[in-house]
Design a protein around this motif. Structure first.
Motif, short mmCIF file in Angstrom:
data_model
loop_
_atom_site.label_atom_id
_atom_site.label_comp_id
_atom_site.label_asym_id
_atom_site.label_seq_id
_atom_site.Cartn_x
_atom_site.Cartn_y
_atom_site.Cartn_z
N ARG A 291 0.82 -1.22 0.00
CA ARG A 291 0.00 0.00 0.00
C ARG A 291 0.86 1.27 0.00
O ARG A 291 0.41 2.33 -0.45
CB ARG A 291 -0.94 0.00 1.20
CG ARG A 291 -2.04 -1.03 1.09
CD ARG A 291 -3.16 -0.82 2.09
NE ARG A 291 -4.10 -1.92 2.02
CZ ARG A 291 -5.00 -2.08 1.06
NH1 ARG A 291 -5.08 -1.19 0.09
NH2 ARG A 291 -5.81 -3.11 1.06
N LYS B 78 -5.92 -2.07 -4.72
CA LYS B 78 -5.65 -0.63 -4.74
C LYS B 78 -6.88 0.18 -4.36
O LYS B 78 -6.78 1.23 -3.71
CB LYS B 78 -5.17 -0.21 -6.14
CG LYS B 78 -4.77 1.26 -6.24
CD LYS B 78 -3.57 1.56 -5.36
CE LYS B 78 -3.18 3.02 -5.46
NZ LYS B 78 -2.04 3.33 -4.56
N ASP C 143 -7.57 1.46 -0.58
CA ASP C 143 -6.37 2.01 0.04
C ASP C 143 -6.72 2.93 1.20
O ASP C 143 -7.87 3.26 1.45
CB ASP C 143 -5.46 2.69 -0.99
CG ASP C 143 -6.08 3.95 -1.58
OD1 ASP C 143 -7.02 4.50 -0.98
OD2 ASP C 143 -5.59 4.38 -2.65
N THR D 272 -1.37 -2.53 -8.88
CA THR D 272 -1.42 -1.89 -7.55
C THR D 272 -0.80 -0.50 -7.57
O THR D 272 -0.69 0.15 -6.53
CB THR D 272 -0.69 -2.75 -6.49
OG1 THR D 272 0.72 -2.79 -6.78
CG2 THR D 272 -1.24 -4.18 -6.47
#
Length: 260
Positions: free
Chosen positions: A76, A105, A108, A171
């Motif tokens: 992340r 993603k 997040d 990501t």
């Protein structure tokens, strides 16, 4: 410096796999990590990407200490990776594999997991369409869009390698770790991979790679770090490394051992 380690050490009982290694990767560059088998390369990778925890030393990303953070926390923050052994969801379609990266993603820290879950519940079809379209964009980048509905297991080996990289890219990393991306590839697939890695770098993603294919390493890397028996024995440009006596000795030693 984008990422660096400070005297990173990883010991397993009395065996020191990585010994006080100072490693760095600069933004905008492709950095190679090479060395004989058992040199500690993957151990160092694992300690930088959250799959293992150093015995001592630190890992810094964009100046912040990330030592000991979990793999999902590190992802992340903007670090993604692939593995030496391909880890795809082989029963799922090609596009579904990349969608998993996009789903990761979506939830997040900027949006909040709970808020995103509620939003996704009420706008599920719209959200899924957006994620699907974004996943297809990544597949187009890797020239895999024509295989989007195929099961991942049915892809040729080289395309499976590229699909794993595409999922990692989904990501939106700032730094991408590639663990032997050319392993098992034929020369044509390797050449295509080199071109793809350059395009990833040109799109603003820095890269660190472990690789045994010296042609690939020397042709694509801006900087190279060399490990042997857990110790850093060389660092510099490809030309520096090719002419480093310690590096030459380490590789010659490996060949002699194999001959025995």
């Amino acid at each position: 410096m984008l990422l660096e380690t400070e005297k990173l050490t990883r010991a397993y009982g009395g065996v020191v796999a990585v010994n006080e290694v100072d490693f760095h990767a600069q933004a905008g560059l492709i950095t190679g990590l090479i060395g004989p088998n058992g040199a500690g390369k993957t151990t160092l990778f694992n300690n930088m990407t959250g799959l293992d925890v150093p015995t001592s030393g630190r890992v810094l990303f964009e100046g912040k200490d990330i030592t000991g953070k979990s793999a999902h926390e590190i992802c992340r923050l903007g670090i993604a990776r692939t593995f030496q052994n391909i880890r795809l969801f082989k029963e799922m379609s090609v596009v579904e594999n990349v969608m998993i990266g996009r789903h990761f993603k979506v939830g997040d820290k900027d949006h909040g997991r709970f808020r995103q879950a509620v939003k996704s519940y009420f706008f599920m079809k719209k959200e899924e369409r957006r994620i699907y379209d974004e996943a297809m964009d990544y597949l187009k980048f890797f020239e895999l869009d024509r295989f989007s509905e195929e099961d991942a297991r049915n892809l040729p080996y080289g395309h499976q390698r590229e699909l794993e990289i595409a999922r990692a890219m989904a990501t939106e990393p700032k730094l991408l770790f590639l663990d032997e991306p050319a392993a098992g590839m034929n020369p044509q697939e390797t050449d295509h991979l080199m071109e793809t890695i350059r395009r990833i770098r040109d799109n603003g993603v820095s890269i660190v790679l472990i690789e045994h294919d010296m042609k690939l390493v020397m042709n694509i890397c801006d900087e190279i770090t060399v490990l042997s028996f857990g110790n850093k024995i060389g660092e510099g440009t490809p030309n520096d490394i090719k002419n480093d006596p310690a590096v030459i000795e380490a590789y010659l030693g490996r060949e002699e051992d194999e001959d025995e």
